[in-house]
Design a protein around this motif. Structure first.
Motif, short mmCIF file in Angstrom:
data_model
loop_
_atom_site.label_atom_id
_atom_site.label_comp_id
_atom_site.label_asym_id
_atom_site.label_seq_id
_atom_site.Cartn_x
_atom_site.Cartn_y
_atom_site.Cartn_z
N LEU A 1 -6.26 -79.01 56.58
CA LEU A 1 -5.69 -79.43 57.86
C LEU A 1 -6.21 -78.55 58.98
O LEU A 1 -6.36 -77.35 58.82
N GLY A 2 -6.44 -79.18 60.14
CA GLY A 2 -6.81 -78.47 61.35
C GLY A 2 -5.65 -78.49 62.33
O GLY A 2 -4.58 -79.03 62.04
N PRO A 3 -5.83 -77.93 63.53
CA PRO A 3 -4.77 -77.85 64.52
C PRO A 3 -4.13 -79.21 64.82
O PRO A 3 -4.83 -80.20 65.04
N GLY A 4 -2.79 -79.26 64.77
CA GLY A 4 -2.05 -80.47 65.08
C GLY A 4 -1.96 -81.47 63.94
O GLY A 4 -1.30 -82.49 64.06
N GLU A 5 -2.63 -81.20 62.83
CA GLU A 5 -2.60 -82.12 61.69
C GLU A 5 -1.52 -81.70 60.70
O GLU A 5 -1.26 -80.52 60.52
N GLY A 6 -0.93 -82.70 60.04
CA GLY A 6 0.08 -82.43 59.03
C GLY A 6 -0.06 -83.37 57.86
O GLY A 6 -0.77 -84.37 57.93
N VAL A 7 0.63 -83.03 56.76
CA VAL A 7 0.63 -83.88 55.57
C VAL A 7 1.99 -83.76 54.89
O VAL A 7 2.58 -82.68 54.86
N ASP A 8 2.51 -84.88 54.40
CA ASP A 8 3.74 -84.90 53.62
C ASP A 8 3.35 -85.05 52.16
O ASP A 8 2.64 -85.99 51.80
N VAL A 9 3.80 -84.11 51.33
CA VAL A 9 3.42 -84.08 49.92
C VAL A 9 4.64 -84.40 49.08
O VAL A 9 5.64 -83.68 49.12
N ASP A 10 4.56 -85.50 48.32
CA ASP A 10 5.63 -85.84 47.39
C ASP A 10 5.14 -85.53 45.98
O ASP A 10 3.98 -85.18 45.78
N PRO A 11 6.01 -85.64 44.96
CA PRO A 11 5.58 -85.30 43.61
C PRO A 11 4.67 -86.35 42.96
O PRO A 11 4.28 -86.19 41.82
N GLY A 12 4.27 -87.39 43.65
CA GLY A 12 3.45 -88.45 43.09
C GLY A 12 2.02 -88.04 42.81
O GLY A 12 1.67 -86.86 42.79
N THR A 13 1.16 -89.05 42.65
CA THR A 13 -0.24 -88.79 42.31
C THR A 13 -1.21 -89.35 43.34
O THR A 13 -2.41 -89.18 43.20
N GLY A 14 -0.69 -90.05 44.36
CA GLY A 14 -1.56 -90.67 45.35
C GLY A 14 -2.27 -89.65 46.23
O GLY A 14 -1.94 -88.46 46.26
#
Length: 174
Positions: free
Chosen positions: A140-153
């Motif tokens: 990730l760079g500035p201003g970027e985000g990610v939501d991580v769930d326990p899945g595999t996608g």
């Protein structure tokens, strides 16, 4: 990492614990703890590492033989980590049930929810992956985000809105 002496990142990793009592972390050798009633606990370590824990955060610090912190095992609520640039072989990690975020010379926050871990970068870069590696790794760079769930996608990087950023920083008294 782009060679910055300091990079500023915010990593938000979320989990539901339903506990409103602060879990003060015992300060390891080389660190001192500061906490005021009703405020976030702050750990300041001799190597320049600063960890601010949200009131009620549940976490454990892991260190290696020299007393330097190598990881934060976060099980509930949020922490803000401000780490000076580290040696190439030494990477501070924040570990939650859903994600591992590792960076050098960075500032980031981590918040633990039962079913999701969220990561946001304010400045600099941070690598994020699931503990088992499913879905690959994103940087990730500035201003970027990610939501991580326990899945595999695959992990889906997005730009976060200011209200979401402001809400977490308010919890951390920032």
């Amino acid at each position: 990492m782009r060679g910055h002496a300091w990079m500023t990142c915010l990593v938000i990793l979320c989990a539901t614990v339903g506990i409103d009592v602060a879990f003060a972390q015992q300060a390891p050798a080389g660190c001192r703890s500061e906490q005021r009633p009703g405020a976030a606990q702050t750990l300041r370590c001799r190597d320049g590492l600063v960890i601010v824990a949200e009131d009620g955060a549940k976490f454990t610090l892991q260190s290696h033989g020299k007393g330097e912190i190598e990881s934060v095992d976060l099980q509930g609520k949020a922490v803000l980590v401000d780490a000076p640039r580290q040696k190439a072989r030494s990477r501070l990690q924040v570990i939650t049930p859903q994600a591992i975020a590792a960076v050098r010379g960075t500032k980031w926050a981590v918040d633990a929810q039962e079913s999701r871990t969220s990561v946001l970068v304010l400045n600099g870069q941070v690598a994020v992956r699931r503990p088992g590696g499913a879905g690959g790794q994103v940087v990730l760079g500035p201003g970027e985000g990610v939501d991580v769930d326990p899945g595999t996608g695959a992990l889906d990087v997005k730009r976060w809105g200011q209200p979401r950023v402001d809400a977490l920083l308010a919890r951390l008294k920032q």
